[in-house]
Design an enzyme around this catalytic site. Structure first.
Site, PDB file in Angstrom:
ATOM      1  N   GLU A  74       4.141  10.282  10.578  1.00  0.00           N
ATOM      2  CA  GLU A  74       4.824  10.050  11.853  1.00  0.00           C
ATOM      3  C   GLU A  74       5.065   8.560  12.087  1.00  0.00           C
ATOM      4  OE1 GLU A  74       2.252  12.084  11.353  1.00  0.00           O
ATOM      5  OE2 GLU A  74       3.281  13.986  11.626  1.00  0.00           O
ATOM      6  N   GLU A 117       0.829  -1.203   0.000  1.00  0.00           N
ATOM      7  CA  GLU A 117       0.000   0.000   0.000  1.00  0.00           C
ATOM      8  C   GLU A 117       0.866   1.257   0.000  1.00  0.00           C
ATOM      9  OE1 GLU A 117      -2.486   0.609   3.434  1.00  0.00           O
ATOM     10  OE2 GLU A 117      -3.722   2.077   2.407  1.00  0.00           O
TER      11      GLU A 117
END
Lengths: 393, 389
Positions: A378, A249
């Site tokens: 993050e 992905e």
């Protein structure tokens, strides 16, 4: 003539004979790329034929093995195919999460029976897939997911809710993560399972985003049944499979940085050029240069990675880097386009704005999700610091 | 263009890395600095590099070289960058040597290339005029026609490895105005010619640099390098090659500084844990990792683009594609080398500020690299021009 050049010649002739005229020049038109499925939608009627012909050659999944409907091509041959498609500005025959996510995962972890059952339906565009990972309370902390699957004879019975299930309203099957055991560590007890969305217990509600309509949905499961044979890998070992799929992905989202308009041309159009042909606004010109250089550097890094794999080097945890940089790059670019178009980038609908300008507004808003979906920036930085750099904690 | 090392290149990279680790540790640069060594490098190490054949890498085989290209040169400079090695590879081989190789007459090549390749003599490029900013087309030094030859006057500064060089390739204007592209000529001038005065410059990176003043120096036809008034194009091409070589050095430098910093983050304990467990530092480290990965790609691509242009200027399209790649690499590496060395110092905390610790030496050299051959802003401008905007 080298073998690769012979192949190029063969591809060229086949495309000349088989590619519909109506689709030539439509490479960058998202509507021209079909997603397939039980109830396919085609913006151009020729796309149905194009899909069938491409699938017939195995070229919807060029590098997958032929026995599963793929083309059996090497990466180098695949590149030639892409170059020749680009030469005629042709869209690919098919896109979707079957090709980009669950397919590669099945090739890696599926049983022979699972591969034979699902892969040909993916390459043929017969089944459209969506992804059931995130839940309302499990975003970045994905492993805390709670959607439960309880064994009942040869079946699992699934109850719970998924969110951000892109295209769930149009999908036929969903690959999803469910909890089959809550007794141990949260990563243990997760199972990766394939579910037919025809089940009456599946309910899908589209989500409206800040950019307006969106492909995202909430998907609810009430006593949905799936056979035990639909589990990929071992029950309780779904986290391993899930991480591998996330890698696919991330490569896909990171790869989306391919630009739909040329920034220098856009800047020249809105800002004009000076006598030397430079973009007239020197500050924006530098920002455009920076963006173009970042894009070039990123593209070279993608290429270096591919060349390195082709030369037989082992893949590392690079997908996090591509996801992180590719999405951040795309978002900076969207913002720069707002600066270039100035007030004309602020329209929502109606008069006073061109179609392109209105698309721009929506594209900028949509792009804000790039650093959130598929694992936030993050989270990618966490993965790099722990798995690549080996930092503690 | 394949962005992967072939087996021979991988072997060369490994040999260079092993050599650098043994012969060119950072302590050596420190010792040269502490001794205020005027030469600034170690002649025996330079000879050893020549014995390994590395000084011959970019030269044609009929000039005694190995006939390789920039793809190999950057492997050498990257290994030099790791140990902050001050050997004059970039100045003598890539820059001045490259110009003699590209433009030299039979006599000039015979006189200077063999000694450059065997390490017995050393060339340097005197390009940068005092009081100017970097721009190859800006030239204040002049060579005025005088009978059969010229009289050369000019004040060059920041001449890389310019102290104790045996000869200089000098950039001087023979016609036109200060910024004209035409009228710039190159001369090959021995250091012992009357009127040549060399002063050692002491810079922040402790490397060899010099002011070279030419006071009415007599030049003959034989001293002209290349065609009269047509020196700018080959000069820019040589500087492009040197720029990519310097990018290789910056890559080695930033990788070494980064690896040392990661090691420090894993070992330094505060609040009872390794400071590398703090997310505030982890994310910054991860961002630097990504920047370094991008630098690896752009350096490889720039080196290969120059090799694909070939000699004699190459066709204009390929040439401007290569210019875009070179400027992309220099801008990226300049920004990254500053980011990584600034962060390295910050993450080392107080000890990073001490002279005893090596990190400061990396930061000092990084700054010199950044500002040599144009900084990131200079190269963004040049990239845009090469891309037609």
């Amino acid at each position: 003539m080298s073998e690769l050049e012979t192949f190029r010649e063969e591809v060229r002739q086949w495309l000349e004979a088989n590619a519909p005229q109506a689709l030539r020049g439509r490479r960058n038109d998202p509507a021209a790329v079909p997603w397939g499925g039980r109830n396919p939608r085609y913006a151009y009627p020729e796309s149905a034929d194009w899909l069938e012909r491409m699938a017939g050659r195995g070229w919807t999944a060029p590098t997958w093995p032929k026995e599963y409907g793929g083309g059996g091509l090497s990466r180098e041959h695949e590149r030639v195919l892409h170059q020749e498609l680009a030469r005629l500005e042709l869209p690919p025959g098919l896109t979707g999460f079957g090709l980009s996510m669950i397919g590669p995962t099945l090739l890696q972890y599926g049983t022979e029976e699972q591969k034979r059952e699902h892969l040909p339906k993916i390459t043929g565009g017969k089944i459209r897939w969506c992804q059931g990972y995130s839940e309302p309370d499990s975003g970045s902390d994905l492993a805390s997911l709670q959607t439960a699957a309880v064994r009942d004879g040869d079946e699992f019975v699934i109850n719970g809710q998924k969110i951000w299930t892109s295209g769930a309203d149009l999908a036929d099957w969903i690959f999803m993560l469910v909890r089959t055991d809550s007794s141990g560590k949260k990563q243990a007890g997760i199972t990766f399972i394939l579910v037919d969305m025809d089940d009456p217990g599946v309910e899908v509600r589209p989500i409206r985003l800040i950019s307006g309509a969106s492909p995202f949905c909430e998907t609810f499961f009430r006593d949905v049944r799936a056979p035990v044979g639909n589990v990929i890998g071992e029950p309780g070992d779904g986290w391993t499979v899930a991480k591998a799929l996330l890698g696919h992905e991330r490569s896909m989202i990171g790869g989306m940085a391919a630009p739909r308009v040329s920034l220098p041309e856009l800047a020249a159009e809105y800002l004009g050029r000076d006598e030397q042909g430079r973009i007239a606004d020197p500050v924006l010109r530098h920002r455009v240069a920076q963006s173009e250089m970042d894009a070039l550097s990123f593209q070279l890094t993608v290429q270096r990675n591919a060349d390195s794999l082709a030369a037989g080097h082992q893949p590392g945890p690079e997908s996090s880097m591509f996801k992180y940089y590719g999405t951040e790059l795309n978002m900076r670019r969207e913002q720069l386009m707002l600066s270039i178009r100035d007030q004309q980038a602020l329209g929502w609908e109606g008069d006073g704005y061109s179609e392109e300008e209105l698309l721009q507004t929506r594209a900028w808003l949509r792009s804000r999700a790039n650093s959130i979906e598929g694992g936030t920036s993050e989270i990618q930085l966490n993965i790099i610091s722990k798995r690549v750099l080996g930092l503690p904690g | 263009m394949k962005l992967v090392l072939d087996p021979a290149q991988a072997m060369l990279a490994k040999t260079a890395a092993d050599f650098a680790a043994k012969q060119q540790p950072v302590e050596r640069l420190r010792a040269l600095r502490d001794a205020r060594d005027e030469l600034g490098y170690t002649p025996s190490v330079w000879s050893a590099m020549a014995d390994l054949g590395w000084t011959g890498i970019p030269f044609r085989e009929d000039d005694g070289g190995l006939g390789m290209g920039m793809a190999e040169v950057v492997l050498i400079t990257e290994s030099l960058g790791r140990g902050l090695a001050p050997e004059p590879y970039l100045s003598a081989v890539v820059l001045a040597g490259g110009l003699v190789s590209a433009l030299g007459s039979e006599a000039q090549r015979a006189a200077w290339l063999a000694p450059t390749i065997d390490g017995s003599k050393r060339l340097a490029l005197a390009q940068h005029d005092e009081g100017t900013r970097f721009d190859p087309a800006t030239c204040l030094s002049s060579a005025v026609s005088d009978g059969d030859g010229w009289r050369l006057s000019g004040r060059k500064a920041h001449v890389i490895d310019g102290f104790a060089a045996d000869a200089y390739v000098v950039v001087a204007r023979t016609s036109g105005e200060q910024h004209d592209r035409d009228g710039i000529s190159l001369f090959l001038v021995p250091a012992d010619r009357a009127g040549v005065e060399v002063t050692r410059q002491w810079r922040v990176d402790s490397r060899n640099a010099a002011q070279v003043h030419f006071a009415d120096v007599a030049l003959s036809r034989d001293d002209l390098l290349g065609e009269l008034g047509e020196g700018l194009q080959p000069l820019e091409e040589a500087i492009d090659r040197a720029t990519v070589a310097l990018c290789g050095e910056m890559l080695g430098l930033m990788r070494e500084a980064f690896e040392r910093t990661i090691e420090y983050l894993k070992t330094r304990q505060q609040f009872g844990v390794a400071i590398g467990s703090f997310q505030a530092l982890q994310h910054r480290a991860a961002e630097q990792f990504v920047e370094i990965e991008l630098c690896k790609s752009v350096v490889m691509a720039a080196a290969r683009s120059l090799d694909e242009v070939g000699g004699e200027g190459g066709e204009p399209e390929r040439r401007s594609r290569a210019v875009a790649q070179v400027s992309n690499a220099k801008a990226r590496c300049s920004d990254a080398v500053i980011l990584v060395t600034n962060e390295a110092l910050q993450m080392h905390g107080g000890v990073g500020m001490t002279d005893e610790y090596d990190i400061g030496l990396f930061m000092k050299r990084a700054r010199v690299c950044e500002l040599t051959f144009g900084d990131a802003a200079f190269h963004r401008d040049r990239f845009a021009a090469a891309r037609g905007f």
